[in-house]
Design a protein around this motif. Structure first.
Motif, PDB file in Angstrom:
ATOM      1  N   GLU A  33      24.116  87.001 -31.693  1.00  0.00           N
ATOM      2  CA  GLU A  33      25.026  86.200 -32.511  1.00  0.00           C
ATOM      3  C   GLU A  33      24.276  85.433 -33.602  1.00  0.00           C
ATOM      4  N   VAL A  34      23.054  85.001 -33.302  1.00  0.00           N
ATOM      5  CA  VAL A  34      22.234  84.354 -34.334  1.00  0.00           C
ATOM      6  C   VAL A  34      21.926  85.344 -35.454  1.00  0.00           C
ATOM      7  N   VAL A  38      22.988  85.053 -39.379  1.00  0.00           N
ATOM      8  CA  VAL A  38      22.016  85.139 -40.480  1.00  0.00           C
ATOM      9  C   VAL A  38      22.409  86.252 -41.450  1.00  0.00           C
ATOM     10  N   ALA A  39      22.978  87.335 -40.921  1.00  0.00           N
ATOM     11  CA  ALA A  39      23.345  88.471 -41.774  1.00  0.00           C
ATOM     12  C   ALA A  39      24.329  88.070 -42.863  1.00  0.00           C
ATOM     13  N   TYR A  40      25.206  87.116 -42.550  1.00  0.00           N
ATOM     14  CA  TYR A  40      26.183  86.678 -43.554  1.00  0.00           C
ATOM     15  C   TYR A  40      25.513  85.998 -44.748  1.00  0.00           C
ATOM     16  N   GLY A  41      24.310  85.504 -44.548  1.00  0.00           N
ATOM     17  CA  GLY A  41      23.595  84.883 -45.659  1.00  0.00           C
ATOM     18  C   GLY A  41      22.906  85.874 -46.568  1.00  0.00           C
ATOM     19  N   ALA A 157      33.609  80.315 -43.785  1.00  0.00           N
ATOM     20  CA  ALA A 157      32.755  79.156 -43.511  1.00  0.00           C
ATOM     21  C   ALA A 157      31.355  79.587 -43.078  1.00  0.00           C
ATOM     22  N   VAL A 158      31.275  80.619 -42.240  1.00  0.00           N
ATOM     23  CA  VAL A 158      29.966  81.091 -41.749  1.00  0.00           C
ATOM     24  C   VAL A 158      29.094  81.574 -42.900  1.00  0.00           C
ATOM     25  N   LYS A 159      29.671  82.346 -43.813  1.00  0.00           N
ATOM     26  CA  LYS A 159      28.893  82.851 -44.940  1.00  0.00           C
ATOM     27  C   LYS A 159      28.418  81.695 -45.828  1.00  0.00           C
ATOM     28  N   ALA A 160      29.301  80.729 -46.081  1.00  0.00           N
ATOM     29  CA  ALA A 160      28.916  79.582 -46.905  1.00  0.00           C
ATOM     30  C   ALA A 160      27.789  78.795 -46.258  1.00  0.00           C
TER      31      ALA A 160
END
Length: 309
Positions: A33-34, A38-41, A157-160
């Motif tokens: 999950e971590v 991180v992949a969304y960044g 929100a996760v990507k931001a």
């Protein structure tokens, strides 16, 4: 799953949290999950979300090693479809800049496409919640639709948050902006309510039905939110968009084929506790009767005992 099955087979079952194997599984799950966070960044939302199908393939084939499952033809066909879809997803994913500053996120939040999308999402969610609460409608589609609507906010929100943390780690401090903490609150809140409704769906329906439907709904909502909020397909060619959507379709089909007609294993107790049956010795065994709706039956010749029971 492997840990739970091993503990259930023991004569004196221990709590699952005392198992080293269970903690190993939880640790690996947390690391995964971590990595997903991180992949969304570093990648578009429209690419990261559909690639969750890889976990479905992985669980299907790893279960052969750890849970001694048999490889079905459906697993091979579903895996082939999903791999083909994954290749198309990676090849034709939108090519957009992934470094999002806090100011860009602020501008996206007040843009009219996202405001219209947010209003529509709130209206649909309230309607579904009304049927869920007032009318006691617990249909799987209603539950998972609410999960998907919340998931779209979670993905945004996760990507931001991931992007702002990545830029801050590179020396461009973004953590001093209020929007960073607004996004953290949005991420935590939407995740909490997702767990509530998803847990309700898992409680009422088979996992083999919940997993593929939730994957399709979640992926679709994530792609839509990425298109509207982050404008990921704004400059993409029509052919790229078509091939990307075709890759999503193949992934959906692969997940449904793998999950189709798949059943969870349940450990069953071979005998009833005979000490609870009047006039029956503790050494006697009562086998489950497959022809009856009741779990255990007595022998036909023991009519006196049957009447007492």
């Amino acid at each position: 799953k492997c840990s739970h099955l091993r503990l259930a087979c023991k004569t004196e079952p221990k709590p699952y949290y005392t198992s080293k194997l269970w903690w190993c599984g939880i640790t690996l799950l947390g690391l995964g999950e971590v990595g997903n966070f991180v992949a969304y960044g570093f990648a578009p939302v429209a690419l990261v979300a559909p690639l969750g199908c890889v976990s479905v393939i992985g669980s299907a084939f790893i279960s052969v090693l750890f849970l001694k499952k048999t490889v079905r033809a459906a697993d091979i066909l579903g895996g082939t479809l999903t791999v083909a879809g994954t290749y198309l997803l990676v090849t034709f994913a939108p090519n957009v800049p992934q470094e999002l500053t806090a100011r860009q996120v602020q501008n996206y939040l007040v843009s009219w496409p996202f405001l219209v999308y947010s209003i529509l999402e709130i209206i649909i969610f309230c309607i579904l919640l009304y049927f869920y609460k007032r009318k006691s409608v617990k249909h799987i589609v209603v539950l998972l639709m609410m999960v998907a609507l919340l998931a779209s906010l979670t993905v945004i929100a996760v990507k931001a948050v991931a992007s702002m943390i990545t830029l801050s780690a590179k020396g461009k401090m973004q953590l001093t902006y209020p929007v960073f903490y607004i996004m953290i609150v949005l991420m935590a809140t939407s995740c909490a309510f997702q767990v509530k409704f998803l847990n309700q769906a898992m409680h009422l329906y088979e996992a083999t039905a919940v997993v593929p439907i939730n994957f399709v709904f979640f992926t679709t909502s994530a792609i839509i939110s990425g298109v509207i909020f982050y404008r990921e397909f704004q400059s993409a060619a029509l052919l790229s968009v078509f091939m990307f959507l075709f890759g999503c379709l193949l992934s959906f089909l692969g997940v449904f084929v793998i999950a189709r007609n798949k059943r969870e294993d349940h450990l069953q107790i071979p005998f009833i506790d005979c000490g609870l049956i009047p006039a029956k010795k503790l050494t006697g065994k009562i086998q489950p009767d497959s022809r009856s709706s009741r779990y255990g039956t007595l022998n036909n010749e023991d009519n006196s005992v049957k009447s007492q029971s």
